[in-house]
Design a protein around this motif. Sequence first.
Motif, PDB file in Angstrom:
ATOM      1  N   PRO A   6     -95.844 -50.566  66.571  1.00 33.23           N
ATOM      2  CA  PRO A   6     -96.547 -49.464  67.236  1.00 33.23           C
ATOM      3  C   PRO A   6     -96.424 -48.139  66.484  1.00 33.23           C
ATOM      4  O   PRO A   6     -95.352 -47.777  66.002  1.00 33.23           O
ATOM      5  CB  PRO A   6     -95.851 -49.380  68.598  1.00 33.23           C
ATOM      6  N   LEU A   7     -97.543 -47.442  66.390  1.00 31.88           N
ATOM      7  CA  LEU A   7     -97.609 -46.136  65.738  1.00 31.88           C
ATOM      8  C   LEU A   7     -98.272 -45.129  66.663  1.00 31.88           C
ATOM      9  O   LEU A   7     -99.091 -45.490  67.510  1.00 31.88           O
ATOM     10  CB  LEU A   7     -98.461 -46.206  64.466  1.00 31.88           C
ATOM     11  N   LYS A  25    -104.793 -52.561  61.666  1.00 28.71           N
ATOM     12  CA  LYS A  25    -104.590 -53.907  62.211  1.00 28.71           C
ATOM     13  C   LYS A  25    -104.524 -54.926  61.085  1.00 28.71           C
ATOM     14  O   LYS A  25    -105.131 -54.728  60.047  1.00 28.71           O
ATOM     15  CB  LYS A  25    -105.746 -54.266  63.151  1.00 28.71           C
ATOM     16  N   PRO A  26    -103.852 -56.026  61.232  1.00 27.82           N
ATOM     17  CA  PRO A  26    -103.075 -56.489  62.382  1.00 27.82           C
ATOM     18  C   PRO A  26    -101.601 -56.098  62.321  1.00 27.82           C
ATOM     19  O   PRO A  26    -100.872 -56.303  63.276  1.00 27.82           O
ATOM     20  CB  PRO A  26    -103.211 -58.002  62.306  1.00 27.82           C
ATOM     21  N   ALA A  27    -101.156 -55.526  61.212  1.00 20.58           N
ATOM     22  CA  ALA A  27     -99.723 -55.225  61.061  1.00 20.58           C
ATOM     23  C   ALA A  27     -99.254 -54.092  61.964  1.00 20.58           C
ATOM     24  O   ALA A  27     -98.103 -54.076  62.399  1.00 20.58           O
ATOM     25  CB  ALA A  27     -99.409 -54.892  59.602  1.00 20.58           C
ATOM     26  N   GLN A 124    -110.191 -46.293  54.860  1.00 23.40           N
ATOM     27  CA  GLN A 124    -109.567 -45.954  53.569  1.00 23.40           C
ATOM     28  C   GLN A 124    -108.238 -45.252  53.794  1.00 23.40           C
ATOM     29  O   GLN A 124    -107.250 -45.528  53.103  1.00 23.40           O
ATOM     30  CB  GLN A 124    -110.495 -45.053  52.755  1.00 23.40           C
ATOM     31  N   ILE A 125    -108.208 -44.357  54.754  1.00 20.96           N
ATOM     32  CA  ILE A 125    -106.974 -43.643  55.086  1.00 20.96           C
ATOM     33  C   ILE A 125    -105.926 -44.639  55.590  1.00 20.96           C
ATOM     34  O   ILE A 125    -104.752 -44.566  55.225  1.00 20.96           O
ATOM     35  CB  ILE A 125    -107.236 -42.539  56.139  1.00 20.96           C
ATOM     36  N   ALA A 126    -106.350 -45.591  56.410  1.00 20.11           N
ATOM     37  CA  ALA A 126    -105.419 -46.599  56.942  1.00 20.11           C
ATOM     38  C   ALA A 126    -104.747 -47.381  55.815  1.00 20.11           C
ATOM     39  O   ALA A 126    -103.551 -47.698  55.910  1.00 20.11           O
ATOM     40  CB  ALA A 126    -106.143 -47.545  57.895  1.00 20.11           C
ATOM     41  N   GLU A 127    -105.476 -47.676  54.749  1.00 20.46           N
ATOM     42  CA  GLU A 127    -104.875 -48.392  53.618  1.00 20.46           C
ATOM     43  C   GLU A 127    -103.768 -47.562  52.987  1.00 20.46           C
ATOM     44  O   GLU A 127    -102.708 -48.081  52.634  1.00 20.46           O
ATOM     45  CB  GLU A 127    -105.935 -48.754  52.574  1.00 20.46           C
ATOM     46  N   ARG A 128    -104.003 -46.280  52.856  1.00 20.44           N
ATOM     47  CA  ARG A 128    -102.979 -45.391  52.295  1.00 20.44           C
ATOM     48  C   ARG A 128    -101.768 -45.310  53.219  1.00 20.44           C
ATOM     49  O   ARG A 128    -100.622 -45.305  52.761  1.00 20.44           O
ATOM     50  CB  ARG A 128    -103.562 -44.009  52.036  1.00 20.44           C
TER      51      ARG A 128
END
Length: 150
Positions: A6-7, A25-27, A124-128
């Motif tokens: 959770p974040l 998601k999913p991590a 893209q931000i989520a990947e970072r």
Amino acid sequence: MAFPMPLIVCGKVPQVAIGVREGLKPAYDAIHIMMSVESGINEIPSLLQGYRPSANDSENLGSQRYGQKPVAIVTGGGYSDDDFAKMRKACEGLSSVPWLRHDLSNSFDPSNARPKLGLEYGKQIAERVKNCLKELAESGKMNNDGVYYY
């Protein structure tokens, strides 16, 4: 730690926040997404202690699965240094989770057009963010209060 972790996510643009939520998601699970400094000041302290937010926030775009304490707080590029400091101060002494900030100096390739704020930009931000969280986990800093840039 079990997946998804959770974040808390703090954003300013709903479409970007949705893209971040989906891209994590999913991590990771963006359990609560705040869209203002005031919400951050009022709600993050409770969330860090494992409580549901006291207010019924209709702007909350998170999953609202409040079963576990968040493992990190992610703030977007729309928050100034002052905004960020106010939210951190409101949470002083309540938790030892990392706070992630958007490194705006390293955001965009100058040879390409600035990306349009929307779902794809959010992903893209989520990947970072995921890369930053992975580095924190590998270095044993996921339980350390501190400011880390993605």
